[in-house]
Design a protein around this motif. Sequence first.
Motif, PDB file in Angstrom:
ATOM      1  N   ASP A 212       0.218  -0.796 -11.808  1.00 18.59           N
ATOM      2  CA  ASP A 212      -0.072   0.507 -11.213  1.00 18.59           C
ATOM      3  C   ASP A 212       1.151   1.434 -11.275  1.00 18.59           C
ATOM      4  OD1 ASP A 212      -1.924  -1.211  -8.693  1.00 18.59           O
ATOM      5  OD2 ASP A 212      -2.746  -0.101 -10.399  1.00 18.59           O
TER       6      ASP A 212
ATOM      7  N   TYR B 190     -13.869   6.392 -10.110  1.00 20.40           N
ATOM      8  CA  TYR B 190     -12.620   5.631 -10.218  1.00 20.40           C
ATOM      9  C   TYR B 190     -12.514   4.976 -11.578  1.00 20.40           C
ATOM     10  CZ  TYR B 190     -12.648   6.046  -5.124  1.00 20.40           C
ATOM     11  OH  TYR B 190     -12.672   6.537  -3.836  1.00 20.40           O
TER      12      TYR B 190
ATOM     13  N   LEU C 263      -4.921   9.919  -1.920  1.00 23.44           N
ATOM     14  CA  LEU C 263      -5.245   8.727  -2.702  1.00 23.44           C
ATOM     15  C   LEU C 263      -4.629   7.545  -1.967  1.00 23.44           C
ATOM     16  CD1 LEU C 263      -6.554   7.646  -5.341  1.00 23.44           C
ATOM     17  CD2 LEU C 263      -4.251   7.666  -6.323  1.00 23.44           C
ATOM     18  N   GLN C 264      -5.477   6.761  -1.319  1.00 27.41           N
ATOM     19  CA  GLN C 264      -5.022   5.562  -0.623  1.00 27.41           C
ATOM     20  C   GLN C 264      -5.035   4.413  -1.610  1.00 27.41           C
ATOM     21  OE1 GLN C 264      -3.927   5.155   2.679  1.00 27.41           O
ATOM     22  NE2 GLN C 264      -3.333   3.140   1.867  1.00 27.41           N
ATOM     23  N   MET C 265      -3.871   3.817  -1.805  1.00 23.27           N
ATOM     24  CA  MET C 265      -3.731   2.745  -2.783  1.00 23.27           C
ATOM     25  C   MET C 265      -3.366   1.459  -2.051  1.00 23.27           C
ATOM     26  SD  MET C 265      -1.678   4.809  -5.770  1.00 23.27           S
ATOM     27  CE  MET C 265      -0.185   4.993  -4.793  1.00 23.27           C
TER      28      MET C 265
ATOM     29  N   SER D 239       0.830  -1.201   0.000  1.00 21.99           N
ATOM     30  CA  SER D 239       0.000   0.000   0.000  1.00 21.99           C
ATOM     31  C   SER D 239       0.864   1.249   0.000  1.00 21.99           C
ATOM     32  CB  SER D 239      -0.894   0.024   1.250  1.00 21.99           C
ATOM     33  OG  SER D 239      -1.765  -1.076   1.276  1.00 21.99           O
TER      34      SER D 239
ATOM     35  N   PHE E 299      -8.321   1.420  -4.636  1.00 21.72           N
ATOM     36  CA  PHE E 299      -7.908   2.804  -4.383  1.00 21.72           C
ATOM     37  C   PHE E 299      -9.082   3.579  -3.806  1.00 21.72           C
ATOM     38  CE2 PHE E 299      -4.355   3.317  -7.827  1.00 21.72           C
ATOM     39  CZ  PHE E 299      -3.762   2.145  -7.376  1.00 21.72           C
TER      40      PHE E 299
ATOM     41  N   VAL F 121      -8.864   0.336 -10.890  1.00 23.47           N
ATOM     42  CA  VAL F 121      -8.479   0.575  -9.499  1.00 23.47           C
ATOM     43  C   VAL F 121      -9.653   0.475  -8.534  1.00 23.47           C
ATOM     44  CG1 VAL F 121      -6.626   2.101 -10.289  1.00 23.47           C
ATOM     45  CG2 VAL F 121      -8.779   3.095  -9.489  1.00 23.47           C
TER      46      VAL F 121
ATOM     47  N   ARG G 116       0.094   5.809   0.185  1.00 24.74           N
ATOM     48  CA  ARG G 116      -0.858   6.905   0.195  1.00 24.74           C
ATOM     49  C   ARG G 116      -0.215   8.133  -0.419  1.00 24.74           C
ATOM     50  NH1 ARG G 116      -4.043  10.065   5.066  1.00 24.74           N
ATOM     51  NH2 ARG G 116      -2.003  11.050   5.365  1.00 24.74           N
TER      52      ARG G 116
END
Length: 120
Positions: free
Chosen positions: A91, A60, A82-84, A17, A68, A64, A19
């Motif tokens: 990506d 979105y 943007l939390q991924m 992850s 996301f 994603v 951010r």
Amino acid sequence: QIQLVESGGGLVQAGGSLRLSCTASGRTEFISAMGWFRQAPGTERGVVATLLWPGRHKSYADSVKGRFTIARENIRANTVHLQMSNLKPEDTGVYYCAVRRVGVDDYQYWGQGTQVTVSA
């Protein structure tokens, strides 16, 4: 004029992850939407996620969805995250924050970009 500063990119393994954060300054009263876009090597820049001001309506890219999340820090802040999660090698790219002004269809203001690299 609106200025954008991004942060939070880096190198992460697949499944990890990150951010990303983007803070707008200047004439922020004219913001109608903020978004994140991605450009991978050899490809055109494409939309990842967008958020209509003040922050309830989000959209979105299909690639994603479910991984996301775009969110405004709070109703008074001009910072968007943007939390991924569950990142995949596809990506990988340069992520750009952008702002759309009230009364304008296109995103006019862009950040400098932040690199996200996902290793397999």
